[in-house]
Design a protein around this motif. Structure first.
Motif, PDB file in Angstrom:
ATOM      1  N   GLY A  62      26.077  34.474  20.230  1.00 21.06           N
ATOM      2  CA  GLY A  62      24.933  34.181  21.086  1.00 21.06           C
ATOM      3  C   GLY A  62      23.955  33.269  20.385  1.00 21.06           C
ATOM      4  O   GLY A  62      24.001  32.040  20.519  1.00 21.06           O
TER       5      GLY A  62
ATOM      6  N   PRO B 248      31.631  33.881  18.413  1.00 24.72           N
ATOM      7  CA  PRO B 248      30.324  33.506  18.972  1.00 24.72           C
ATOM      8  C   PRO B 248      29.427  34.735  19.107  1.00 24.72           C
ATOM      9  O   PRO B 248      29.843  35.754  19.666  1.00 24.72           O
ATOM     10  CB  PRO B 248      30.681  32.911  20.338  1.00 24.72           C
ATOM     11  CG  PRO B 248      31.994  33.547  20.695  1.00 24.72           C
ATOM     12  CD  PRO B 248      32.708  33.819  19.401  1.00 24.72           C
TER      13      PRO B 248
ATOM     14  N   LYS C 258      36.780  25.369  17.523  1.00 24.81           N
ATOM     15  CA  LYS C 258      37.825  26.257  18.043  1.00 24.81           C
ATOM     16  C   LYS C 258      38.952  26.325  17.036  1.00 24.81           C
ATOM     17  O   LYS C 258      39.088  25.441  16.166  1.00 24.81           O
ATOM     18  CB  LYS C 258      38.321  25.787  19.404  1.00 24.81           C
ATOM     19  CG  LYS C 258      38.959  24.421  19.414  1.00 24.81           C
ATOM     20  CD  LYS C 258      39.357  24.040  20.838  1.00 24.81           C
ATOM     21  CE  LYS C 258      40.086  22.686  20.878  1.00 24.81           C
ATOM     22  NZ  LYS C 258      39.225  21.582  20.400  1.00 24.81           N
TER      23      LYS C 258
ATOM     24  N   GLY D 191      22.628  29.044  16.021  1.00 24.25           N
ATOM     25  CA  GLY D 191      22.914  28.274  17.226  1.00 24.25           C
ATOM     26  C   GLY D 191      24.378  28.362  17.612  1.00 24.25           C
ATOM     27  O   GLY D 191      25.158  29.149  17.063  1.00 24.25           O
ATOM     28  N   ARG D 192      24.766  27.530  18.561  1.00 20.77           N
ATOM     29  CA  ARG D 192      26.133  27.540  19.086  1.00 20.77           C
ATOM     30  C   ARG D 192      26.866  26.304  18.585  1.00 20.77           C
ATOM     31  O   ARG D 192      26.478  25.179  18.894  1.00 20.77           O
ATOM     32  CB  ARG D 192      26.107  27.601  20.610  1.00 20.77           C
ATOM     33  CG  ARG D 192      25.356  28.842  21.104  1.00 20.77           C
ATOM     34  CD  ARG D 192      25.376  29.018  22.594  1.00 20.77           C
ATOM     35  NE  ARG D 192      24.612  30.194  22.977  1.00 20.77           N
ATOM     36  CZ  ARG D 192      24.547  30.678  24.212  1.00 20.77           C
ATOM     37  NH1 ARG D 192      25.207  30.071  25.191  1.00 20.77           N
ATOM     38  NH2 ARG D 192      23.824  31.752  24.465  1.00 20.77           N
TER      39      ARG D 192
ATOM     40  N   SER E  82      23.861  32.755  17.272  1.00 18.98           N
ATOM     41  CA  SER E  82      24.503  32.176  16.092  1.00 18.98           C
ATOM     42  C   SER E  82      26.012  32.160  16.311  1.00 18.98           C
ATOM     43  O   SER E  82      26.534  32.772  17.250  1.00 18.98           O
ATOM     44  CB  SER E  82      24.145  32.977  14.839  1.00 18.98           C
ATOM     45  OG  SER E  82      24.577  34.313  14.972  1.00 18.98           O
ATOM     46  N   THR E  83      26.696  31.432  15.422  1.00 14.48           N
ATOM     47  CA  THR E  83      28.157  31.359  15.478  1.00 14.48           C
ATOM     48  C   THR E  83      28.707  31.629  14.084  1.00 14.48           C
ATOM     49  O   THR E  83      28.253  31.038  13.106  1.00 14.48           O
ATOM     50  CB  THR E  83      28.623  29.964  15.940  1.00 14.48           C
ATOM     51  OG1 THR E  83      28.041  29.661  17.206  1.00 14.48           O
ATOM     52  CG2 THR E  83      30.154  29.926  16.056  1.00 14.48           C
TER      53      THR E  83
ATOM     54  N   SER F  60      30.261  24.074  18.400  1.00  9.83           N
ATOM     55  CA  SER F  60      31.463  23.814  19.204  1.00  9.83           C
ATOM     56  C   SER F  60      32.675  23.617  18.301  1.00  9.83           C
ATOM     57  O   SER F  60      33.048  22.488  17.952  1.00  9.83           O
ATOM     58  CB  SER F  60      31.243  22.574  20.086  1.00  9.83           C
ATOM     59  OG  SER F  60      30.195  22.788  20.995  1.00  9.83           O
TER      60      SER F  60
END
Length: 356
Positions: A305, A303, A330, A325-326, A307-308, A328
């Motif tokens: 901030g 991550p 994992k 962006g972020r 961007s991902t 979700s």
């Protein structure tokens, strides 16, 4: 100011051929960056322009003059090295004006040139300090000021920012670019950092194993790399490469990946059924999409901030995905991915050359 011309320039160390028939035209006032991995010959080429290395074959011109046999001091160039190479017992002012003092330039003229360079580089308040009293960035500015006061025809930079920390490198490359826009002096800059090359250059020269792979504007190299080496070197993070086989059905062309997953590729490219290709996809051109045609298993998530960035396993390869962006996701998740056919780059897996 002057142009720089290289015609079939070679460099040999005995039987070892370090540079192979380099042809390059650098226009008056242009900022050209030589980029490539360690050992590609970029610093050797710069040192040949400077006269610090002999030319084994070919011809180097600065302006209208052939300089193969001209001593470095007579080429009217100024060089900024990776090492600051400042005289520790001299203050900033003396360091900047030393080359002019050696030429027995009038003291008033030296003071004027040093003052003018100090104004441009924000060194006015530091002129009486010794090098040990300066930060790394300040020392590099002094080294640049020492080059500027000579008012040369050509500036040569040999990885001048590599000793600085990441934040200071960003600041200094902005300063160097702004300085070039003011002075408009022909500049040749060597780096292994392709981000420096992309952000600073009018044109980039990508080198590999002593051979020029491609010359062009930064976005030209990003959008249409000539081969898989350039494609993988230009862009951060680097391009993903996936081996595939072509399937043609009617007017459509499909790339079948090693695990059987399929990806549409531009139909107009010269591809026939059964062709082996390498599909290049930039991380920023892959997008997470619920109904995307590609499935990948997430391995590492970074991550950032705004961007991902994450790494995933797909078709027997590790790939990188860069999303604004972020996102979700994992480790262990299976994500669906998509890419527009127009954003793909296809290469011949044997020669590395771009297809189409």
């Amino acid at each position: 100011m002057a142009s720089v011309s290289l015609d079939k320039v070679q460099k040999n160390y005995g039987a070892l051929n370090v540079l192979q028939a380099v042809d390059l035209e650098i226009s008056d006032g242009e900022f050209v960056v030589l980029v490539g991995p360690s050992g590609c010959g970029k610093s050797t080429l710069l040192r040949m322009i400077a006269g610090l290395e002999e030319v084994s074959a070919g011809e180097i011109r600065i302006g209208e003059r052939v300089v193969n046999d001209v001593a470095p001091k007579d080429r009217d160039i100024a060089m900024v090295f990776q090492s600051y190479a400042l005289y520790p017992h001299m203050d900033v002012s003396a360091n900047m004006g030393f080359s002019l003092a050696l030429r027995k330039t009038d003291k008033g003229a030296i003071d004027n040139r040093v003052s003018s360079a100090a104004d441009r580089l924000g060194l006015n308040k530091l002129l009486q300090r010794l090098p040990r009293q300066l930060s790394g960035g300040q020392r590099q500015r002094v080294a640049m000021g020492r080059a500027i006061v000579r008012d040369p025809k050509v500036f040569l930079f040999d990885e001048p920012l590599s000793n600085l920390d990441a934040k200071l490198r960003v600041h200094m490359r902005t300063e160097i670019k702004a300085l070039h826009q003011q002075l408009k002096t022909t500049s040749v800059y060597v780096t292994h950092d392709q981000v420096e090359a992309m952000t600073m250059a009018d044109r980039i020269v990508v080198m590999h194993d002593g051979v020029v792979q491609q010359v062009g504007a930064p976005l030209e190299l990003y959008d249409r790399p000539a081969n898989s080496f350039v494609a993988g070197f230009i862009g951060s993070p680097g391009m993903n490469f996936l081996p595939a086989t072509v399937e043609r059905a009617g007017g459509q062309a499909i790339a079948v990946l090693a695990d059987g997953q399929k990806l549409a590729v531009p139909a107009e490219l010269p591809l026939t059924n059964g062709d082996k290709i390498s599909v290049g996809i930039r991380p920023e051109h892959l997008r997470v999409q619920a109904d995307g045609p590609l499935a990948a298993e997430v391995e590492v998530v970074e991550p950032l901030g705004m961007s991902t960035q994450f790494y995933a396993h797909m078709a027997g390869q590790q790939i990188c995905v860069f999303a604004m962006g972020r996102v979700s996701v994992k480790p262990g998740d299976t994500v669906r991915l998509a890419a527009n056919p127009e954003s793909l780059h296809l290469f011949d897996p044997e020669t590395g050359r771009r297809i189409g």
